[in-house]
Enzyme design. Structure first.
Site, mmCIF file in Angstrom:
data_model
loop_
_atom_site.group_PDB
_atom_site.id
_atom_site.type_symbol
_atom_site.label_atom_id
_atom_site.label_comp_id
_atom_site.label_asym_id
_atom_site.label_seq_id
_atom_site.Cartn_x
_atom_site.Cartn_y
_atom_site.Cartn_z
ATOM 1 N N TYR A 14 0.491 -1.252 0.037
ATOM 2 C CA TYR A 14 0.442 -0.021 -0.349
ATOM 3 C C TYR A 14 0.920 1.225 0.391
ATOM 4 C CZ TYR A 14 -4.090 -3.169 1.675
ATOM 5 O OH TYR A 14 -3.962 -4.605 2.205
ATOM 6 N N HIS A 19 -4.113 6.949 -1.342
ATOM 7 C CA HIS A 19 -4.763 6.660 0.204
ATOM 8 C C HIS A 19 -3.674 6.422 0.692
ATOM 9 C CE1 HIS A 19 -8.735 6.212 2.139
ATOM 10 N NE2 HIS A 19 -8.305 5.045 2.762
ATOM 11 N N ASN A 66 -9.860 2.233 8.643
ATOM 12 C CA ASN A 66 -11.422 2.458 8.848
ATOM 13 C C ASN A 66 -10.948 2.288 10.510
ATOM 14 O OD1 ASN A 66 -12.026 1.796 6.192
ATOM 15 N ND2 ASN A 66 -12.284 0.409 6.697
ATOM 16 N N ASP A 91 -6.102 12.024 2.430
ATOM 17 C CA ASP A 91 -6.053 11.847 1.092
ATOM 18 C C ASP A 91 -7.389 13.028 0.808
ATOM 19 O OD1 ASP A 91 -6.745 9.703 1.746
ATOM 20 O OD2 ASP A 91 -8.006 8.881 0.291
ATOM 21 N N ASN A 112 -13.268 6.706 5.846
ATOM 22 C CA ASN A 112 -12.760 5.538 6.776
ATOM 23 C C ASN A 112 -12.624 6.082 7.706
ATOM 24 O OD1 ASN A 112 -15.672 4.182 5.742
ATOM 25 N ND2 ASN A 112 -14.869 3.097 4.387
#
Length: 247
Positions: A14, A19, A66, A91, A112
């Protein structure tokens, strides 16, 4: 004490996602201001240092996006901080790529990570929103957000992260307007969209003008006393009635 939170997801897969731009900004600030190396605490990676003379903790939650509030809330309670002591970098889909907005409080916009922090910390914290642009349709949002920054994005991404890091002390001092102005000055040219070349303006076409008749009408000629009028026929009779018979 100030708590700067960069949002993202843990793991190398990631690391370059859109994100994760909050993680990227947090890393840039820590490097620029010689913070301590990151260590693990509060289910996060944390680094300690100072900004504008104030003790500052940079935190990157390792709980996945989240559940970011689990980590941030734990740090907030440990240090007995208020929401006003927290700055969250994240973001933002609804801002053009490379643009920033800075605000305190407000809605989460469906983010989230912010939803989770709202639930654990309240809403009155400062948010530094980094634009990543919207893909145009809701069905493409997840692939866009969880996709890596494109090659074209690199033109604005690193200069923006550098500018955020260089001017982080202005956020620490609460000079939001000064911070945004410095960012604009540092990245304005890099972020300005290319202007399409304009074609030379063409001179407007001149309206067509009716051609003047080559000769005057019989009535006009008669008024001017010109001789070129018919001597007989219907037109001659009409002219005689209009102007009188001068014979």
């Amino acid at each position: 004490m100030l708590l700067i939170v960069g949002l993202g997801n843990p793991g190398s897969q990631y690391a370059r996602n859109r994100h994760n731009v909050g993680f990227m900004a947090a890393d840039a600030i820590a490097r620029r201001h010689s913070f301590s190396g990151f260590s693990k605490k509060f289910r996060a990676e944390i680094a300690e240092g100072t900004l504008a003379g104030e003790k500052t903790l940079i935190i990157k939650p390792m709980t996945f996006m989240n559940l970011s509030g689990d980590s941030v809330g734990e740090a907030m309670r440990f240090y007995k901080l208020k929401p006003a002591d927290i700055i969250v970098i994240h973001d933002e889909l609804d801002i053009a790529p490379g643009k920033l907005k800075l605000k305190t409080g407000g809605g989460n916009g469906g983010h989230n990570g912010l939803k989770s922090i709202d639930a654990h910390c309240g809403k009155d914290y400062k948010r530094l929103r980094v634009g990543i642009g919207h893909p145009g349709h809701k069905d493409r949002v997840n692939p866009h957000v969880l996709g890596d920054f494109s090659k074209a994005d690199q033109d604005w991404l690193q200069p923006l992260l550098d500018a955020i890091a260089d001017n982080a002390e202005l956020i620490a001092k609460g000079d939001d307007a000064g911070f945004l102005n410095k960012i604009a000055l540092a990245t304005g040219q890099a972020n300005a969209p290319a202007k399409p070349a304009r074609e030379p303006a063409k001179a407007p076409a001149k309206p067509a003008t009716a051609k003047k008749p080559s000769g005057n009408s019989h009535i006009h000629q008669a008024r001017q006393g010109k001789p070129s009028v018919p001597a007989s026929g219907p037109m001659a009779e009409m002219l005689k009635k209009l102007f009188g018979n001068k014979d």
